[in-house]
Design an enzyme around this catalytic site. Sequence first.
Site, PDB file in Angstrom:
ATOM      1  N   TYR A  51      -7.011 -14.211   1.891  1.00  0.00           N
ATOM      2  CA  TYR A  51      -7.426 -15.274   2.820  1.00  0.00           C
ATOM      3  C   TYR A  51      -6.395 -16.393   2.766  1.00  0.00           C
ATOM      4  O   TYR A  51      -5.952 -16.784   1.683  1.00  0.00           O
ATOM      5  CB  TYR A  51      -8.785 -15.838   2.421  1.00  0.00           C
ATOM      6  CG  TYR A  51      -9.903 -15.334   3.295  1.00  0.00           C
ATOM      7  CD1 TYR A  51      -9.805 -15.429   4.683  1.00  0.00           C
ATOM      8  CD2 TYR A  51     -11.051 -14.774   2.752  1.00  0.00           C
ATOM      9  CE1 TYR A  51     -10.824 -14.965   5.501  1.00  0.00           C
ATOM     10  CE2 TYR A  51     -12.076 -14.305   3.568  1.00  0.00           C
ATOM     11  CZ  TYR A  51     -11.956 -14.414   4.949  1.00  0.00           C
ATOM     12  OH  TYR A  51     -12.953 -13.969   5.760  1.00  0.00           O
ATOM     13  N   GLU A  53      -6.429 -19.428   5.254  1.00  0.00           N
ATOM     14  CA  GLU A  53      -6.667 -20.384   6.348  1.00  0.00           C
ATOM     15  C   GLU A  53      -5.697 -21.551   6.251  1.00  0.00           C
ATOM     16  O   GLU A  53      -5.448 -22.072   5.156  1.00  0.00           O
ATOM     17  CB  GLU A  53      -8.092 -20.941   6.277  1.00  0.00           C
ATOM     18  CG  GLU A  53      -9.126 -20.029   6.883  1.00  0.00           C
ATOM     19  CD  GLU A  53      -9.810 -19.185   5.837  1.00  0.00           C
ATOM     20  OE1 GLU A  53      -9.164 -18.897   4.802  1.00  0.00           O
ATOM     21  OE2 GLU A  53     -10.969 -18.813   6.062  1.00  0.00           O
ATOM     22  N   ASP A 196       3.102 -16.052  30.342  1.00  0.00           N
ATOM     23  CA  ASP A 196       2.508 -14.978  29.536  1.00  0.00           C
ATOM     24  C   ASP A 196       3.443 -13.783  29.661  1.00  0.00           C
ATOM     25  O   ASP A 196       3.426 -13.062  30.665  1.00  0.00           O
ATOM     26  CB  ASP A 196       1.114 -14.653  30.073  1.00  0.00           C
ATOM     27  CG  ASP A 196       0.476 -13.491  29.315  1.00  0.00           C
ATOM     28  OD1 ASP A 196       1.191 -12.796  28.566  1.00  0.00           O
ATOM     29  OD2 ASP A 196      -0.737 -13.273  29.485  1.00  0.00           O
ATOM     30  N   THR A 222       2.048 -10.702  23.498  1.00  0.00           N
ATOM     31  CA  THR A 222       1.553  -9.766  22.494  1.00  0.00           C
ATOM     32  C   THR A 222       2.769  -9.250  21.744  1.00  0.00           C
ATOM     33  O   THR A 222       3.909  -9.409  22.209  1.00  0.00           O
ATOM     34  CB  THR A 222       0.810  -8.579  23.135  1.00  0.00           C
ATOM     35  OG1 THR A 222       1.644  -8.022  24.143  1.00  0.00           O
ATOM     36  CG2 THR A 222      -0.508  -9.009  23.730  1.00  0.00           C
ATOM     37  N   LYS A 225       3.490  -4.466  22.689  1.00  0.00           N
ATOM     38  CA  LYS A 225       3.847  -3.749  23.930  1.00  0.00           C
ATOM     39  C   LYS A 225       5.346  -3.431  23.868  1.00  0.00           C
ATOM     40  O   LYS A 225       5.749  -2.626  23.031  1.00  0.00           O
ATOM     41  CB  LYS A 225       3.453  -4.578  25.152  1.00  0.00           C
ATOM     42  CG  LYS A 225       1.932  -4.775  25.267  1.00  0.00           C
ATOM     43  CD  LYS A 225       1.539  -5.414  26.574  1.00  0.00           C
ATOM     44  CE  LYS A 225       0.037  -5.545  26.718  1.00  0.00           C
ATOM     45  NZ  LYS A 225      -0.480  -6.827  26.212  1.00  0.00           N
ATOM     46  N   ARG A 231      -0.207  -4.661  16.600  1.00  0.00           N
ATOM     47  CA  ARG A 231      -1.104  -5.249  17.608  1.00  0.00           C
ATOM     48  C   ARG A 231      -1.376  -6.713  17.246  1.00  0.00           C
ATOM     49  O   ARG A 231      -1.842  -7.003  16.140  1.00  0.00           O
ATOM     50  CB  ARG A 231      -2.404  -4.439  17.581  1.00  0.00           C
ATOM     51  CG  ARG A 231      -3.336  -4.634  18.718  1.00  0.00           C
ATOM     52  CD  ARG A 231      -4.228  -3.419  18.851  1.00  0.00           C
ATOM     53  NE  ARG A 231      -3.453  -2.317  19.403  1.00  0.00           N
ATOM     54  CZ  ARG A 231      -3.326  -2.075  20.713  1.00  0.00           C
ATOM     55  NH1 ARG A 231      -3.930  -2.831  21.588  1.00  0.00           N
ATOM     56  NH2 ARG A 231      -2.595  -1.061  21.140  1.00  0.00           N
TER      57      ARG A 231
HETATM   58  N1  DSN Z   1      -4.391  -4.068  28.267  1.00  0.00           N
HETATM   59  C1  DSN Z   1      -3.136  -4.675  28.632  1.00  0.00           C
HETATM   60  C2  DSN Z   1      -2.434  -3.927  29.681  1.00  0.00           C
HETATM   61  O1  DSN Z   1      -2.662  -2.733  29.781  1.00  0.00           O
HETATM   62  O2  DSN Z   1      -1.623  -4.479  30.406  1.00  0.00           O
HETATM   63  C3  DSN Z   1      -3.294  -6.090  28.996  1.00  0.00           C
HETATM   64  O3  DSN Z   1      -4.048  -6.746  28.018  1.00  0.00           O
END
Ligand code: DSN
Length: 415
Positions: A51, A53, A196, A222, A225, A231
């Site tokens: 932990y 925080e 984003d 994110t 990707k 993730r």
């Molecule tokens: N699930 C993602 C996508 O497929 O683009 C977006 O959060």
Amino acid sequence: MNYLEETDKVIFDLIQKEWNRQSDCLEMIASENFTFPSVIEALGSILTNKYAEGYPKKRYYGGCEFVDEIEQIAIDRVKKLFNCEFANVQPHSGSQANGAVYSALLKPYDKILGMHLNHGGHLTHGAKVSITGKMYQSFFYGVELDGRINYDKVQEYAELIKPNIIVCGFSAYTRELDFKRFREIADSVGAILFGDIAHIAGLVAGEQYPNPFPHCHIVSTTTHKTLRGPRGGVILSNDEEIINKINKAVFPGIQGGPLMNVIAAKAVGFGENLKPEWKAHAKQVKANAKILGEIFVKRGYDIVSGGTDNHLVLMNLINKPFSGKDADAALENAGITVNKNMVPGDTRSPFITSGLRIGSPALTSRGMKEKEFEYIANKICDILDNISDINLQEKTRQEIKEFSQDFRIYPKAIF
Ligand code: DSN
């Protein structure tokens, strides 16, 4: 000892099955990828026990000397990657990151102007079913029938709506974004510009796509990707006042203890993204997507915007006698995983759709290049040309399984 195999055979066996699925099929969902084995090791480490925080050197619990170092390395690496001054690496996901951005910078009922979900935006860009569309007043711009943003229209909407925040950066947009133009629009109405870049971050990091900095006030992404990390989410800014608000919004605002194993894995992923070879990888991701688009067009399939500048292609099936849902199911039977997607001018529901979103990142990570993508694009067209031919789907699934064996990415399912 094989701990999981011996203590929980049910979950162990399901993980093995998923490993085979990932290895024997072609993963072409544009938001998915195969992370680095080193990232998986960090994710599976004992850091999950801790932990912590707070933030490095400002924690609420003891015993944080090593996790402090780890989190600081993650912060320093991601700042270098995107050429910005401040970073928060704690968001558990992209949606959490976006939630923190709004809660840091907006009051309830303030106005968000984002891309409509059906035109390539994301749920967290103000969709009515998302908390971001319930807590704030949300308004949307879209793309034209040619699949491109009309910046003059965004300017008009911004003047009419006077949003507090403008969101740019999308889940299903195939062209380059003009961040500078977005900033001019935001400045003209006194709005904050929020980028984003969840989908395109890996291309930005590889210098194959424009950097949202210095134009955006705040950027989220994110890490799993196109970046190929674990993730999770990240928030970036060049503005100290903004990042101070963000830090409070992430913790204690919407999250508790940071996931230190994930933060270590983010640091490892960013380390990979900083290597010189990442540029070539990002270039290959784009080249592979381009080939998909070219073959689809050659075979008589319409592509939204006529091509792609990034990692994904949107196939427009409006004039075909089958839906995105039918196409998605037929390809799944043939061992090719994609997702149905709305396209501009779509009259079908989001559950049926008239489009397919097809991405190159995951298969590029498996080592596939133009030659393999040409083969795959033709297989996709063969299946769609004969959408009801179940035998062809089964035969293709076998062929794809054999073809995939040369591109198995992981030596085992559990590291
Ligand atoms: N699930 C993602 C996508 O497929 O683009 C977006 O959060």
